[in-house]
Design a protein around this motif. Structure first.
Motif, PDB file in Angstrom:
ATOM      1  N   PHE A  57       4.226  -8.344   0.192  1.00  0.00           N
ATOM      2  CA  PHE A  57       3.964  -7.480   0.662  1.00  0.00           C
ATOM      3  C   PHE A  57       2.813  -6.874   1.631  1.00  0.00           C
ATOM      4  O   PHE A  57       2.661  -6.849   2.797  1.00  0.00           O
ATOM      5  CB  PHE A  57       5.400  -6.637   0.068  1.00  0.00           C
ATOM      6  N   TYR A  58       2.139  -6.633   0.756  1.00  0.00           N
ATOM      7  CA  TYR A  58       1.184  -5.472   1.391  1.00  0.00           C
ATOM      8  C   TYR A  58       0.166  -6.889   1.705  1.00  0.00           C
ATOM      9  O   TYR A  58      -0.091  -5.862   2.963  1.00  0.00           O
ATOM     10  CB  TYR A  58       0.507  -5.453  -0.780  1.00  0.00           C
ATOM     11  N   GLY A  59       0.060  -8.010   1.687  1.00  0.00           N
ATOM     12  CA  GLY A  59      -0.916  -8.608   2.006  1.00  0.00           C
ATOM     13  C   GLY A  59      -0.398  -8.541   3.910  1.00  0.00           C
ATOM     14  O   GLY A  59      -1.336  -8.627   4.713  1.00  0.00           O
ATOM     15  N   GLY A  60       0.925  -8.939   4.069  1.00  0.00           N
ATOM     16  CA  GLY A  60       1.786  -9.391   5.328  1.00  0.00           C
ATOM     17  C   GLY A  60       1.498  -7.930   5.740  1.00  0.00           C
ATOM     18  O   GLY A  60       0.787  -7.200   6.980  1.00  0.00           O
ATOM     19  N   THR A  66       0.668  -3.372  10.246  1.00  0.00           N
ATOM     20  CA  THR A  66       1.620  -2.561  11.039  1.00  0.00           C
ATOM     21  C   THR A  66       2.543  -2.922   9.428  1.00  0.00           C
ATOM     22  O   THR A  66       2.319  -3.796   8.557  1.00  0.00           O
ATOM     23  CB  THR A  66       2.469  -3.418  12.607  1.00  0.00           C
ATOM     24  N   ALA A  67       3.662  -1.832   9.452  1.00  0.00           N
ATOM     25  CA  ALA A  67       4.849  -2.082   8.687  1.00  0.00           C
ATOM     26  C   ALA A  67       5.483  -2.738   8.564  1.00  0.00           C
ATOM     27  O   ALA A  67       6.291  -3.407   7.840  1.00  0.00           O
ATOM     28  CB  ALA A  67       5.363  -0.837   8.590  1.00  0.00           C
ATOM     29  N   ILE A  68       5.441  -3.179  10.232  1.00  0.00           N
ATOM     30  CA  ILE A  68       6.799  -5.064  10.740  1.00  0.00           C
ATOM     31  C   ILE A  68       6.391  -5.960   9.563  1.00  0.00           C
ATOM     32  O   ILE A  68       6.999  -7.265   9.769  1.00  0.00           O
ATOM     33  CB  ILE A  68       6.896  -4.996  11.866  1.00  0.00           C
ATOM     34  N   ALA A  73       8.131 -10.101   5.502  1.00  0.00           N
ATOM     35  CA  ALA A  73       7.859 -10.629   4.873  1.00  0.00           C
ATOM     36  C   ALA A  73       8.996 -10.009   3.395  1.00  0.00           C
ATOM     37  O   ALA A  73       9.226 -10.761   2.706  1.00  0.00           O
ATOM     38  CB  ALA A  73       6.769 -10.359   3.697  1.00  0.00           C
ATOM     39  N   ALA A  74       8.927  -8.701   3.542  1.00  0.00           N
ATOM     40  CA  ALA A  74      10.573  -8.129   2.908  1.00  0.00           C
ATOM     41  C   ALA A  74      11.762  -8.944   3.254  1.00  0.00           C
ATOM     42  O   ALA A  74      12.965  -9.289   2.371  1.00  0.00           O
ATOM     43  CB  ALA A  74      10.117  -6.944   2.463  1.00  0.00           C
ATOM     44  N   VAL A  75      11.931  -9.424   4.155  1.00  0.00           N
ATOM     45  CA  VAL A  75      13.485 -10.071   4.818  1.00  0.00           C
ATOM     46  C   VAL A  75      13.416 -11.244   4.334  1.00  0.00           C
ATOM     47  O   VAL A  75      14.529 -12.089   4.487  1.00  0.00           O
ATOM     48  CB  VAL A  75      13.116  -9.791   6.433  1.00  0.00           C
ATOM     49  N   GLY A  76      11.833 -12.441   4.654  1.00  0.00           N
ATOM     50  CA  GLY A  76      12.333 -13.317   3.683  1.00  0.00           C
ATOM     51  C   GLY A  76      12.037 -13.960   2.634  1.00  0.00           C
ATOM     52  O   GLY A  76      13.298 -13.789   2.107  1.00  0.00           O
ATOM     53  N   TRP A  77      11.550 -13.181   1.977  1.00  0.00           N
ATOM     54  CA  TRP A  77      11.599 -12.355   0.112  1.00  0.00           C
ATOM     55  C   TRP A  77      13.405 -12.256   0.113  1.00  0.00           C
ATOM     56  O   TRP A  77      14.136 -12.409  -0.674  1.00  0.00           O
ATOM     57  CB  TRP A  77      11.415 -11.886  -0.285  1.00  0.00           C
ATOM     58  N   GLY A 108      11.653  -6.047  -6.464  1.00  0.00           N
ATOM     59  CA  GLY A 108      11.165  -6.541  -5.760  1.00  0.00           C
ATOM     60  C   GLY A 108      11.423  -5.837  -3.734  1.00  0.00           C
ATOM     61  O   GLY A 108      10.413  -5.207  -3.739  1.00  0.00           O
ATOM     62  N   MET A 109      12.752  -5.041  -4.366  1.00  0.00           N
ATOM     63  CA  MET A 109      13.362  -4.170  -3.554  1.00  0.00           C
ATOM     64  C   MET A 109      11.952  -2.913  -3.110  1.00  0.00           C
ATOM     65  O   MET A 109      11.499  -2.463  -2.319  1.00  0.00           O
ATOM     66  CB  MET A 109      14.741  -4.191  -3.441  1.00  0.00           C
ATOM     67  N   ALA A 110      12.141  -2.749  -4.859  1.00  0.00           N
ATOM     68  CA  ALA A 110      11.055  -1.448  -4.437  1.00  0.00           C
ATOM     69  C   ALA A 110      10.019  -1.360  -4.200  1.00  0.00           C
ATOM     70  O   ALA A 110       8.643  -0.884  -3.688  1.00  0.00           O
ATOM     71  CB  ALA A 110      10.631  -0.805  -5.948  1.00  0.00           C
ATOM     72  N   ALA A 111       8.718  -2.756  -4.521  1.00  0.00           N
ATOM     73  CA  ALA A 111       7.522  -3.447  -4.133  1.00  0.00           C
ATOM     74  C   ALA A 111       7.636  -3.412  -2.441  1.00  0.00           C
ATOM     75  O   ALA A 111       6.803  -2.778  -1.479  1.00  0.00           O
ATOM     76  CB  ALA A 111       7.488  -3.944  -4.383  1.00  0.00           C
ATOM     77  N   ALA A 112       8.834  -3.729  -1.981  1.00  0.00           N
ATOM     78  CA  ALA A 112       8.851  -3.706  -0.030  1.00  0.00           C
ATOM     79  C   ALA A 112       9.102  -3.068   0.387  1.00  0.00           C
ATOM     80  O   ALA A 112       8.466  -2.649   1.227  1.00  0.00           O
ATOM     81  CB  ALA A 112      10.197  -4.670   0.149  1.00  0.00           C
ATOM     82  N   VAL A 113       9.605  -1.702  -0.537  1.00  0.00           N
ATOM     83  CA  VAL A 113       9.516  -0.226   0.027  1.00  0.00           C
ATOM     84  C   VAL A 113       8.313   0.842   0.144  1.00  0.00           C
ATOM     85  O   VAL A 113       7.894   1.204   1.433  1.00  0.00           O
ATOM     86  CB  VAL A 113      10.411   0.312   0.138  1.00  0.00           C
ATOM     87  N   ILE A 114       8.072   0.124  -1.160  1.00  0.00           N
ATOM     88  CA  ILE A 114       6.038   1.292  -1.192  1.00  0.00           C
ATOM     89  C   ILE A 114       5.196   0.000  -0.256  1.00  0.00           C
ATOM     90  O   ILE A 114       4.510   0.743   0.599  1.00  0.00           O
ATOM     91  CB  ILE A 114       6.026   1.049  -2.382  1.00  0.00           C
ATOM     92  N   CYS A 115       5.618  -0.593   0.124  1.00  0.00           N
ATOM     93  CA  CYS A 115       4.249  -1.924   0.574  1.00  0.00           C
ATOM     94  C   CYS A 115       4.950  -1.748   2.406  1.00  0.00           C
ATOM     95  O   CYS A 115       3.474  -0.786   2.927  1.00  0.00           O
ATOM     96  CB  CYS A 115       4.334  -3.225   0.601  1.00  0.00           C
ATOM     97  N   ALA A 116       6.149  -1.318   2.522  1.00  0.00           N
ATOM     98  CA  ALA A 116       6.082  -0.782   4.431  1.00  0.00           C
ATOM     99  C   ALA A 116       5.875   0.590   4.861  1.00  0.00           C
ATOM    100  O   ALA A 116       5.803   0.634   5.264  1.00  0.00           O
ATOM    101  CB  ALA A 116       7.350  -1.699   4.207  1.00  0.00           C
TER     102      ALA A 116
END
Length: 133
Positions: A57-60, A66-68, A73-77, A108-116
């Motif tokens: 997520f952070y690498g993306g 961008t946050a996108i 990556a989060a959507v795929g996950w 995983g959802m929390a990590a996605a939100v934090i990275c975005a």
């Protein structure tokens, strides 16, 4: 002629779209691998799966700026993980009803939100000892 548009106002860029698609595929592969590892080597596998997801997520986010990027990556996950939680007609499923599975899903959802929602991606500062480099 480039008018200086950025973000959602910018015209579509085929390379950026390909990068987002690649990040979504990478996120799905990370979700699949994480689903298998988190239950197989508990608790170390759970930590490894969450760190792997957060890294993607952070690498993306860093790769695209961008946050996108993190969102793709989060959507795929998320798609991979949701498909793996569904039971099959035979009654088989990948995720068991244990604490580790719920921690993997919610973590995983929390990590996605934090990275975005990271405010700004840090930029390396120029080397003050070597001006002009």
């Amino acid at each position: 002629m480039n008018q200086g548009y950025t973000g959602m106002a910018a015209p579509p860029n085929p390379r950026r779209i390909a990068a987002y698609f690649g990040l979504a595929v990478l996120g799905a592969l990370t979700g699949l691998a994480g689903a298998l590892v988190q239950a197989g080597w508990f608790p170390g596998g759970l930590v490894l799966a969450l760190l792997g997801a957060a890294a993607v997520f952070y690498g993306g986010r860093v790769a695209t700026g961008t946050a996108i990027g993190a969102g793709a990556a989060a959507v795929g996950w998320l798609v991979a993980v949701i498909l793996l939680t569904a039971t099959r007609p035979e009654g088989d499923f990948v995720f068991g009803a244990g604490t580790g599975s719920y921690v993997f899903l919610l973590g995983g959802m929390a990590a996605a939100v934090i990275c975005a929602t990271v405010r700004k991606v840090p930029r390396p500062e120029p080397d003050s000892a070597r001006p002009g480099k």
